[in-house]
Structure formats: structure tokens, C-alpha cells
Design a protein around this motif. Sequence first.
Motif, PDB file in Angstrom:
ATOM      1  N   VAL A 119     -10.270   6.113   0.697  1.00  0.00           N
ATOM      2  CA  VAL A 119      -9.992   6.546  -0.669  1.00  0.00           C
ATOM      3  C   VAL A 119      -9.847   8.058  -0.703  1.00  0.00           C
ATOM      4  CG1 VAL A 119     -10.833   6.600  -3.049  1.00  0.00           C
ATOM      5  CG2 VAL A 119     -11.282   4.599  -1.603  1.00  0.00           C
TER       6      VAL A 119
ATOM      7  N   SER B 253      -5.360   2.171  -7.998  1.00  0.00           N
ATOM      8  CA  SER B 253      -5.035   1.401  -6.793  1.00  0.00           C
ATOM      9  C   SER B 253      -3.631   1.724  -6.287  1.00  0.00           C
ATOM     10  CB  SER B 253      -5.136  -0.107  -7.086  1.00  0.00           C
ATOM     11  OG  SER B 253      -4.027  -0.535  -7.867  1.00  0.00           O
ATOM     12  N   HIS B 254      -3.361   1.302  -5.059  1.00  0.00           N
ATOM     13  CA  HIS B 254      -2.033   1.482  -4.459  1.00  0.00           C
ATOM     14  C   HIS B 254      -0.958   0.874  -5.366  1.00  0.00           C
ATOM     15  CE1 HIS B 254      -3.612   2.396  -0.300  1.00  0.00           C
ATOM     16  NE2 HIS B 254      -4.638   1.721  -0.784  1.00  0.00           N
TER      17      HIS B 254
ATOM     18  N   THR C 267       0.850  -1.186   0.000  1.00  0.00           N
ATOM     19  CA  THR C 267       0.000   0.000   0.000  1.00  0.00           C
ATOM     20  C   THR C 267       0.889   1.242   0.000  1.00  0.00           C
ATOM     21  OG1 THR C 267      -0.079   0.188   2.411  1.00  0.00           O
ATOM     22  CG2 THR C 267      -1.750  -1.219   1.357  1.00  0.00           C
TER      23      THR C 267
ATOM     24  N   ALA D  39      -4.291   6.233   3.274  1.00  0.00           N
ATOM     25  CA  ALA D  39      -3.818   4.925   2.817  1.00  0.00           C
ATOM     26  C   ALA D  39      -3.734   3.940   3.984  1.00  0.00           C
ATOM     27  CB  ALA D  39      -2.457   5.066   2.154  1.00  0.00           C
TER      28      ALA D  39
ATOM     29  N   SER E  37      -6.983   3.428  -3.986  1.00  0.00           N
ATOM     30  CA  SER E  37      -6.425   4.415  -3.060  1.00  0.00           C
ATOM     31  C   SER E  37      -6.832   5.835  -3.437  1.00  0.00           C
ATOM     32  CB  SER E  37      -4.899   4.328  -3.036  1.00  0.00           C
ATOM     33  OG  SER E  37      -4.357   4.693  -4.298  1.00  0.00           O
ATOM     34  N   ASP E  38      -7.031   6.069  -4.736  1.00  0.00           N
ATOM     35  CA  ASP E  38      -7.342   7.413  -5.217  1.00  0.00           C
ATOM     36  C   ASP E  38      -8.428   7.369  -6.283  1.00  0.00           C
ATOM     37  OD1 ASP E  38      -4.957   9.619  -4.478  1.00  0.00           O
ATOM     38  OD2 ASP E  38      -4.295   7.532  -4.410  1.00  0.00           O
TER      39      ASP E  38
END
Length: 552
Positions: A97, A199-200, A22, A92, A181-182
Motif C-alpha cells: 500500500v 483500491s486499484h 491492478t 502495486a 493500493s493507496d
Amino acid sequence: MKALEERRKDLLARFPVWKKMTLYQGLASKAAEGPERVFLLEEGREFTYGEVLGEADRISAALWSMGLTKGGCVAVALSNRIEFVTVTFALAKAGAVKVPVNRNASLRELEYILEQTGARFLITERPVEAEDKSACPGLCHIICLDGTAGADGRYLSWEEFLEKGKAPVMEMPWPDADSISDIIYTSGSTGRPKGVMLSHDMLWRSAFASCVNRGYETGRRIYVPLPLFHVYGYVEGLLAAILVGGSILITRGKFDVKKALDAMERCGANDILSVPSIMMKLLQYPELGQYPLKELHAVYCSASICPRWVWKAIRERLRVQEVITGYGMTEVCGASMQTDPDDDDEVLAGRVGKILYGGPAGDERLNGNIIEYKVIDENGEELPLGGCGQLLCRGPIVTRGYYRDGEATALAVDQEGWLKTGDVGYFDEKGYLKFLGRCNDMYKINGENVSPQYLDKIISKCEHVVTVETVGVPDEKLGYIGAAFVDADNPDQETKESIVDYCKANLAPYQVPRYFFFTDSCTWPHTTTGKVQKFKLREIARKRMEEEDGQV
């Protein structure tokens, strides 16, 4: 400084096998290796890896105590500052998110993003105005870094918020590296923004490939004058620096050349991430020669068309030899192609790069590349090498789709996972991409195809042209007519006539723009990453043409 190939080998040796992690795990691992190593420099202040990690822990605890849950969306409307960084890694850690928002976004745009993501938290630096009190009713908490928070129970000052991080909280669930993640909303250079899910692991892979291509050495110090709420500065600056235990330099507020040069000289910057508009300001600064910048050895200039003269000027005025450009988009976590740091100015002026090699972070089926591309014609048929058409891509760094927008996702991604980029170009025999612009930027005059990208390249070679942007505007008789916005070095009548004559001598008759608008490029509509917003430029051209002859 080691040679480029040696630095690449050193980096690949440190990452023999790709281990998914992550964003928080990536930061924590580097903090464990060197907690006292400087990670971020802001306005003369230094923050170590250990300090950033500790503050991220405190913020995540505060959010968790206020009811943030795994997978929950948090809108973050912050400029480049330490809190943007600490909040990023706090979210994170919590498995939440991050939804980065331009801090200057209108209230309507903010409401649109908040409503679509269902975000219950907003972290902002903009003081909450009285008229905003009734806005965004779905929000439970609005955390303000600057200004007073107000009497409404939803609003907290930053200090009040951090106090909540001192209370004991239940252990947070550890997120998966493949989780989102974003959600980054597209810049709007072509219209309605869409929430791109990243994603991470996708972000780390993209950052690592950039590190490999550019030969990042341990501890590289990168100046990032780009907004961290977009992928360019976020991935190839912030995240890439972490992978090599490096640091980033950020400056607040509107870009100021003197302020930037003072900061780079003071911290010994090794690298600059920029867009052409920023780079031109640096190169044209009269006092640039007074700054030795002895540690500077790399420059990355991308995101929009770069005038040909800039590449030579970077080498001469900044005394830098490792100069690159690139091609990418939010949907692929930033850059998917870059030129090689050893490429000459001819390559930089004519190509935007070749597909990035990620080594262990790449796909074995793609020989270690992080993405693959194909070019299709108007009928969707794949074209051979050298064929010009729309670019499609897929791979481990390509988005899964647009958040809560099934229609847009279905239009963009086919059943085999190929993403339609909306860009036009072709690959040469060396694997380099010749980018010809957006599909909807191309236009036809009496059936003849015209590429604004090609016109801009030719026109920018004129000695009087600083930069140029060409657009096509609908016309009843011809289908389209061209309009060129030109920033000239000395826009008097003689210079204007000289530029028009140059175009007539170097372009086919149908390619010569019908209209030339001589204006300062600073007045053109740009996104926050420096891209010219073509759809807005077309509207400006239409209105100007109406004013001039009343025929459009």
C-alpha cells in the motif's frame, strides 16, 4: 483530430467490457502493446513504457528482499519525478500500500502518518538530518534519493537500495484489484487529515470516466504541474494517460511559468491539468504569445474557485476550445463530476459539472455512471431536484472509509453506504451541480444564510478583482460577520473604494463583507493542490480584525 463524440466512441469501443486490474497490470498491458512508446517526460528526459515497467520490477524486487509483505504500508515522500512513478507501480506489483506524503510535511505530521499506518518503509528525497535520527522509531528502512544516507543501519541511499533488487527473491503474491493500493491523507483544508483508502479498481474506474468525458485520444500528452501525491494529478493525469497509451509531462520544483511553457512547447503537450492559481500565472505571463503551443487542444482547471475572466482568457490566449472544470474529492478518487468539453463559459462560471459516465467502468444500476448523489436537508431528509442542502454520494469509486479511524468512518458513511461530503449545493434541471461551498464555510448573519461561494462569484465579476475568498468570522452581536480577502489588479485607494462600492451595489446589505483585506493571493494559505485553506484564512481574518478595531 477527431470530433469529441467520435473520440468517445473510439475509447468505449476499445473497452467493451470492464476487466478489473491492478495498477501494475494496467501499466504492464500498455507496455506489452508498445514498450518503446514514451510514457513520461521529465526535465528533458524521456522514459518509455518498457523502461518504467522494468524499473518498477527492480524496485519491487528490492523491497521484497528487504522484508516488504503483501498489504504492508510504504510511505512515499517524493515530489513529481520519475521515481514517484516507478515506486507507485512497484508497490502495486508487490501488493503493498502506497502512503503518499507531502515532501514538505513537518516531522510531526510525518510521524503521525507513519504511526497510524504502521509503515516500516519510508522513501524520501529529503536528506536525513541528524536531529531526525531518533524520529519515527517504528521504521525499519529509510531510503533517501538525494543526499547522504548516514551511518544508521536504517538508512540507505537510492543506489544502495537498488542493488538489493539484483538478488533473487521468492515469487511475490499477486494482489487483488479490489485490495487497497493507496491510503491518501486528506489535504487538511478543513482540519485534521484522515487516511482515505482507495483500491486499484476504484482508481482505474475513476480515470476511465474522465477519459470518456474528455474524449481522450490515443497517445494524449498531458502536462501535470500538480503534485502526483494527490488524486487530481495522479488519477486524471498519470493513470488516465496509461489507459490511452499516452504520456505525462512533469516539471520539478516550484511551478515556474517559463519552465512550464518551454517544456510544453518542446514535447507538444495536448492537455493541461491545472488549478486556478497556476492557470492565472500562465495566462498573465507577458511572453505567453511567443509560444505557439500548436498541439494544445484541452485544458482542465479545477480544485478551487476560478475567477470568471479565466475561462475566456484560456480560449483567447491559449487558443483552446475544450475547456472543463470539475468537482470531486479524495474520497471519490478525484473527480466525480465534470462539465462537458463543449460547454460554454456561462456553464463553466456557474456550475462544476454533472455526474461522470463510465460506460463499462460504471455501475449498471446507475446506467453506467460511476457514482450517484442525493441532497439532504438539516434533518437528513432527501430533497427534490433543485433543493439545496448537503451532498451525499455512493458508488464504485467511493472510499470504504478512513484507515484505522472507525470513529471518522462512522460519522462520514451511513449504513446504506452514503458518504457525507460536507459540501453544500443543488442540481439543476440539466443535472449540473451548483456548488455553494463547504457546510462549515456557510455562516449566518442575524439569522440570514450567507454562502461565501456566492459572494465570491459576485465580487469576482468586478473588473478590478483578480480573485477573492470570503470567510465568516464569529461575532457576539450578529452571529457572524463577513471578511473578504481580495487580490486586486491595482490596489490603490481609489480601486479599493470602487470594489467596496461595487459590493454594496450588487449584494444585499447583510451579504456585504464587513471587512476587506487587499492582499496578494499568493500569500493566502493553500494546500498543495491549490485549494485555499479556509480555516486558516478565518484565523488570519480574526487576527487582522483584532488589529484593526480590537472588537473581535
